[in-house]
Write a protein that holds these residues in place. Structure first.
Motif, PDB file in Angstrom:
ATOM      1  N   ALA A  35     -26.464 -16.553  63.996  1.00 49.79           N
ATOM      2  CA  ALA A  35     -25.257 -15.940  63.466  1.00 49.79           C
ATOM      3  C   ALA A  35     -25.296 -15.904  61.951  1.00 49.79           C
ATOM      4  CB  ALA A  35     -24.021 -16.710  63.925  1.00 49.79           C
ATOM      5  N   TRP A  36     -24.454 -15.060  61.404  1.00 48.56           N
ATOM      6  CA  TRP A  36     -24.170 -15.033  59.975  1.00 48.56           C
ATOM      7  C   TRP A  36     -22.705 -15.423  59.780  1.00 48.56           C
ATOM      8  CZ3 TRP A  36     -27.611 -14.285  56.055  1.00 48.56           C
ATOM      9  CH2 TRP A  36     -28.846 -13.728  56.376  1.00 48.56           C
ATOM     10  N   PHE A  37     -22.489 -16.292  58.800  1.00 51.19           N
ATOM     11  CA  PHE A  37     -21.154 -16.657  58.362  1.00 51.19           C
ATOM     12  C   PHE A  37     -21.064 -16.368  56.870  1.00 51.19           C
ATOM     13  CE2 PHE A  37     -19.174 -19.079  61.856  1.00 51.19           C
ATOM     14  CZ  PHE A  37     -20.241 -19.156  62.730  1.00 51.19           C
ATOM     15  N   ARG A  38     -19.851 -16.333  56.353  1.00 53.63           N
ATOM     16  CA  ARG A  38     -19.677 -16.145  54.914  1.00 53.63           C
ATOM     17  C   ARG A  38     -18.522 -16.995  54.413  1.00 53.63           C
ATOM     18  NH1 ARG A  38     -17.475  -9.832  54.800  1.00 53.63           N
ATOM     19  NH2 ARG A  38     -15.371 -10.257  55.616  1.00 53.63           N
ATOM     20  N   GLN A  39     -18.607 -17.334  53.127  1.00 52.30           N
ATOM     21  CA  GLN A  39     -17.557 -18.128  52.518  1.00 52.30           C
ATOM     22  C   GLN A  39     -17.271 -17.616  51.126  1.00 52.30           C
ATOM     23  OE1 GLN A  39     -18.282 -22.372  52.487  1.00 52.30           O
ATOM     24  NE2 GLN A  39     -16.109 -22.794  52.204  1.00 52.30           N
ATOM     25  N   ALA A  40     -16.046 -17.164  50.944  1.00 50.99           N
ATOM     26  CA  ALA A  40     -15.594 -16.704  49.631  1.00 50.99           C
ATOM     27  C   ALA A  40     -14.978 -17.884  48.890  1.00 50.99           C
ATOM     28  CB  ALA A  40     -14.573 -15.585  49.795  1.00 50.99           C
ATOM     29  N   PRO A  41     -14.935 -17.832  47.565  1.00 49.69           N
ATOM     30  CA  PRO A  41     -14.349 -18.931  46.792  1.00 49.69           C
ATOM     31  C   PRO A  41     -12.916 -19.235  47.228  1.00 49.69           C
ATOM     32  CG  PRO A  41     -15.503 -17.431  45.340  1.00 49.69           C
ATOM     33  CD  PRO A  41     -15.492 -16.790  46.692  1.00 49.69           C
ATOM     34  N   VAL A  48     -19.152 -13.863  60.799  1.00 49.59           N
ATOM     35  CA  VAL A  48     -19.410 -12.461  60.477  1.00 49.59           C
ATOM     36  C   VAL A  48     -20.039 -11.736  61.664  1.00 49.59           C
ATOM     37  CG1 VAL A  48     -20.698 -10.870  58.995  1.00 49.59           C
ATOM     38  CG2 VAL A  48     -19.704 -12.965  58.026  1.00 49.59           C
ATOM     39  N   ALA A  49     -21.154 -12.271  62.170  1.00 52.54           N
ATOM     40  CA  ALA A  49     -21.866 -11.608  63.266  1.00 52.54           C
ATOM     41  C   ALA A  49     -22.766 -12.609  63.970  1.00 52.54           C
ATOM     42  CB  ALA A  49     -22.699 -10.440  62.737  1.00 52.54           C
ATOM     43  N   ALA A  50     -23.073 -12.333  65.228  1.00 53.94           N
ATOM     44  CA  ALA A  50     -23.950 -13.195  66.008  1.00 53.94           C
ATOM     45  C   ALA A  50     -24.815 -12.360  66.932  1.00 53.94           C
ATOM     46  CB  ALA A  50     -23.140 -14.204  66.817  1.00 53.94           C
ATOM     47  N   ASP A  59     -22.171  -9.697  68.508  1.00 53.68           N
ATOM     48  CA  ASP A  59     -20.725  -9.808  68.327  1.00 53.68           C
ATOM     49  C   ASP A  59     -20.439  -9.733  66.829  1.00 53.68           C
ATOM     50  OD1 ASP A  59     -18.166 -12.196  69.461  1.00 53.68           O
ATOM     51  OD2 ASP A  59     -18.079 -10.077  68.917  1.00 53.68           O
ATOM     52  N   TYR A  60     -19.283  -9.184  66.486  1.00 56.13           N
ATOM     53  CA  TYR A  60     -18.930  -8.992  65.085  1.00 56.13           C
ATOM     54  C   TYR A  60     -17.475  -9.362  64.834  1.00 56.13           C
ATOM     55  CZ  TYR A  60     -23.206  -6.210  64.923  1.00 56.13           C
ATOM     56  OH  TYR A  60     -24.510  -5.792  65.004  1.00 56.13           O
ATOM     57  N   ALA A  61     -17.214  -9.827  63.642  1.00 54.40           N
ATOM     58  CA  ALA A  61     -15.829  -9.992  63.205  1.00 54.40           C
ATOM     59  C   ALA A  61     -15.205  -8.609  63.074  1.00 54.40           C
ATOM     60  CB  ALA A  61     -15.778 -10.729  61.875  1.00 54.40           C
ATOM     61  N   ASP A  62     -13.927  -8.512  63.343  1.00 57.59           N
ATOM     62  CA  ASP A  62     -13.255  -7.217  63.266  1.00 57.59           C
ATOM     63  C   ASP A  62     -13.389  -6.600  61.873  1.00 57.59           C
ATOM     64  OD1 ASP A  62     -10.470  -8.131  65.438  1.00 57.59           O
ATOM     65  OD2 ASP A  62     -12.478  -7.367  65.890  1.00 57.59           O
ATOM     66  N   SER A  63     -13.429  -7.441  60.868  1.00 57.70           N
ATOM     67  CA  SER A  63     -13.454  -6.954  59.485  1.00 57.70           C
ATOM     68  C   SER A  63     -14.762  -6.245  59.122  1.00 57.70           C
ATOM     69  CB  SER A  63     -13.211  -8.104  58.511  1.00 57.70           C
ATOM     70  OG  SER A  63     -14.195  -9.101  58.675  1.00 57.70           O
ATOM     71  N   THR A  69     -24.594  -4.611  60.770  1.00 63.54           N
ATOM     72  CA  THR A  69     -25.411  -4.673  61.974  1.00 63.54           C
ATOM     73  C   THR A  69     -26.327  -5.889  61.902  1.00 63.54           C
ATOM     74  OG1 THR A  69     -25.433  -2.259  62.162  1.00 63.54           O
ATOM     75  CG2 THR A  69     -27.086  -3.484  63.422  1.00 63.54           C
ATOM     76  N   ILE A  70     -26.267  -6.727  62.928  1.00 58.68           N
ATOM     77  CA  ILE A  70     -27.151  -7.883  63.014  1.00 58.68           C
ATOM     78  C   ILE A  70     -28.320  -7.540  63.935  1.00 58.68           C
ATOM     79  CG2 ILE A  70     -25.859  -8.940  64.923  1.00 58.68           C
ATOM     80  CD1 ILE A  70     -26.548 -11.690  63.682  1.00 58.68           C
ATOM     81  N   SER A  71     -29.508  -8.007  63.553  1.00 58.44           N
ATOM     82  CA  SER A  71     -30.690  -7.784  64.383  1.00 58.44           C
ATOM     83  C   SER A  71     -31.656  -8.938  64.151  1.00 58.44           C
ATOM     84  CB  SER A  71     -31.350  -6.449  64.047  1.00 58.44           C
ATOM     85  OG  SER A  71     -31.786  -6.425  62.693  1.00 58.44           O
TER      86      SER A  71
END
Length: 124
Positions: A35-41, A48-50, A59-63, A69-71
């Motif tokens: 998966a990918w995650f993100r963190q803003a300050p 984000v995506a898996a 799977d993706y976050a609605d945002s 696109t994850i691959s």
């Protein structure tokens, strides 16, 4: 033990694109959902995506649906995140993660291994 190293971040104007990569050290990489995650300050780390181990399910976050696109390429031990139509609110530190579970999750606590992250900054 799995080591994950991300790359591909940078500064881009709104509407632009970036492609993030995450290379894993483990020879068993192909078995792990990722998966990918993100963190803003000032904000919590968010999903984000898996992608499943076989790339059969994502799977993706609605945002980010319709823009990201994850691959994965199991032969290269690499997972990618193609990000198009970037917005200033996409600015964050992007981290990839791997789980030893059979299935991916949107919950960060379900992941066993994390990379250090790559910074993405989108200017307006």
């Amino acid at each position: 033990q799995v080591q994950l190293v991300e790359s591909g971040g940078g500064l881009v104007q709104a509407g632009g694109s970036l492609r993030l990569s995450c290379v894993a050290s483990a020879r068993t990489f192909s078995r792990y959902p990722l998966a990918w995650f993100r963190q803003a300050p000032g904000k919590e780390r968010e999903f984000v995506a898996a992608i499943s181990w076989s790339s059969g399910r994502t799977d993706y976050a609605d945002s980010v649906k319709g823009r990201f696109t994850i691959s994965r390429d199991n032969a290269k031990n690499t997972v990618y995140l193609q990000m198009n139509s970037l917005k200033p609110e996409d600015t964050a530190l992007y981290c990839c993660a791997a789980t030893t579970s059979s299935w991916y999750s949107t919950i960060r606590g379900e992941y066993d291994y994390w990379g250090q992250g790559t910074q993405v900054t989108v200017s307006s």
